[in-house]
Design an enzyme around this catalytic site. Structure first.
Site, PDB file in Angstrom:
ATOM      1  N   SER A  42      16.536  64.926 -66.049  1.00 21.65           N
ATOM      2  CA  SER A  42      15.675  66.090 -66.263  1.00 21.65           C
ATOM      3  C   SER A  42      14.798  66.422 -65.057  1.00 21.65           C
ATOM      4  O   SER A  42      14.300  67.547 -64.948  1.00 21.65           O
ATOM      5  CB  SER A  42      14.776  65.876 -67.492  1.00 21.65           C
ATOM      6  OG  SER A  42      13.969  64.724 -67.326  1.00 21.65           O
ATOM      7  N   ASP A 332       4.140  68.156 -67.596  1.00 25.79           N
ATOM      8  CA  ASP A 332       4.118  67.778 -69.012  1.00 25.79           C
ATOM      9  C   ASP A 332       4.012  66.253 -69.105  1.00 25.79           C
ATOM     10  O   ASP A 332       3.558  65.609 -68.164  1.00 25.79           O
ATOM     11  CB  ASP A 332       5.342  68.334 -69.757  1.00 25.79           C
ATOM     12  CG  ASP A 332       6.671  67.770 -69.249  1.00 25.79           C
ATOM     13  OD1 ASP A 332       6.649  66.760 -68.505  1.00 25.79           O
ATOM     14  OD2 ASP A 332       7.735  68.331 -69.579  1.00 25.79           O
ATOM     15  N   HIS A 335       7.190  65.065 -66.496  1.00 25.64           N
ATOM     16  CA  HIS A 335       7.715  65.731 -65.317  1.00 25.64           C
ATOM     17  C   HIS A 335       6.630  66.302 -64.403  1.00 25.64           C
ATOM     18  O   HIS A 335       5.614  66.797 -64.893  1.00 25.64           O
ATOM     19  CB  HIS A 335       8.665  66.857 -65.746  1.00 25.64           C
ATOM     20  CG  HIS A 335       9.726  66.408 -66.686  1.00 25.64           C
ATOM     21  ND1 HIS A 335       9.620  66.572 -68.056  1.00 25.64           N
ATOM     22  CD2 HIS A 335      10.900  65.773 -66.468  1.00 25.64           C
ATOM     23  CE1 HIS A 335      10.697  66.068 -68.638  1.00 25.64           C
ATOM     24  NE2 HIS A 335      11.488  65.567 -67.691  1.00 25.64           N
TER      25      HIS A 335
END
Length: 368
Positions: A42, A332, A335
């Site tokens: 991600s 967040d 990340h």
């Protein structure tokens, strides 16, 4: 001018000095390599999970709130580390995701990254679908066939591919969404920390050999960052909410040390290829330890998210994020913000410290 702004400007000047085609803010110029292939999770996924049945997706606002194309599937408010590197390599556009790459686009590279993906096939399965490292490598093999078809023969394809850069950044989820989830996975019961790092590196090396067999010659191994410093880890395990979780970071460093050894091993035994290591852990830890130097004010909380310091889970759809995003290291619970990604990308491309890259940085790798 504030100290952080000075550092920001100096880094732009240094990067521009090394490559006249690069810009700190725009993608432009002739690329220094013909193509850039990206494997990861991600941290660099740019849309591959959008068409997968999974909870690990970010194709909704506020993700992409500062990206020109909006919510593409990037897990940040804007650019990722590989977006920054793509700019510095001089590409005139970002590398397309495997899910969306078509026609001759594959000649300039493909991004195979998938959120929640790991080196181990089972990693991240509690979140739903994802494309593991092995699956990403299989997709690359398919891409090679497409490149052979476009260029007309195997030799032409091999000559093209050998000049490309191959970026590999996996392993974070093998800890975050596997080893440190003992109620869901048995790996922490089966392996000590050292044994687990060994088995991860063995599987990692196996996939790298496949890439090498299919023409890859310039490799960039991105080490695991300090997961124990993420808002999620702080919310779950830090007593004061700001001290990094040593147990997690120690395990991550076990993996990173073996990854450096793998670089040495491959450089010795595969003389037709070149392998380098990017010290993501050290670079990111530098941002956390000296935030004001880089213009950051918040190191232990996400700009958006839910729970303690926005650290329990990722951003909810259409949630209102913080306004001063450039002051935050984390976007967040897991990340980085675009501001942090840009600095990590710049230091990966052109090392600001001798410890940033080993044995050379991406800029010099591109010149080989």
């Amino acid at each position: 001018m504030k100290t952080g702004q000075k550092i920001w400007l100096i880094m732009c000047v240094v990067v521009t000095f090394f490559t006249s085609n690069s810009s700190c803010y725009k993608v432009r110029g002739d690329p220094q390599v013909p193509c850039y292939f990206i494997f990861g999770d991600s941290l660099v996924d740019n849309g591959n999970n959008n068409i997968i049945a999974t909870m690990a997706r970010s194709d909704y606002l506020p993700y992409g709130i500062d990206f020109p194309r909006g919510s593409t599937g990037r897990f940040s408010n804007g650019k990722t580390v590989v977006d920054a590197i793509t700019e510095l390599l001089g590409f005139n556009d970002y590398i397309q995701s495997y899910a969306n790459a078509s026609g001759r686009e594959v000649l300039r590279g493909v991004n195979y990254a998938s959120a929640a993906a790991g080196i181990r096939d089972e990693t991240g399965q509690q979140l739903g679908g994802r494309i593991s490292f092995g699956g990403q490598v299989n997709n690359y093999v398919t891409t090679v066939s497409r490149i052979v078809g476009i260029l007309g023969n195997v030799d032409a394809a091999a000559n093209h591919i050998k000049r490309c850069i191959f970026s590999v950044g996996l392993g974070s989820n093998d800890y975050l969404n596997n080893y440190f989830m003992p109620n869901y996975y048995d790996t922490s019961h089966k392996y000590t920390g050292k044994q687990y790092a060994d088995t991860l590196i063995q599987q990692y090396a196996k996939q790298i050999r496949v890439l090498h067999n299919y023409g890859a010659r310039k490799f960039v191994f991105h080490g695991i960052g300090p997961i124990g410093c993420s808002p999620n880890a702080l919310a779950q395990h830090s007593q004061d909410g700001s001290t990094c979780v040593a147990k997690i970071n120690s395990a991550n460093q076990m993996f990173n040390r073996r990854l450096i050894s793998l670089v040495d091993n491959f450089n010795k035994n595969l003389p037709d290829a070149k392998f380098i290591y990017i010290n993501s852990f050290g670079i990111f830890k530098d941002l956390i330890n000296r935030p004001k130097t880089f213009g950051f004010r918040v190191t232990n909380a996400g700009c958006c998210g839910v729970g303690r310091n926005n650290g329990q889970i990722t951003c909810l759809p259409f949630q209102t994020p913080c306004q001063n995003r450039n002051n935050y290291i984390f976007w967040d619970a897991f990340h980085p913000t675009e501001a942090a990604n840009m600095i990590v990308g710049w230091r990966s491309y052109s090392a600001a410290s001798s410890s940033d890259a080993y044995p050379i940085d991406i800029r010099r790798l591109a010149q080989l």
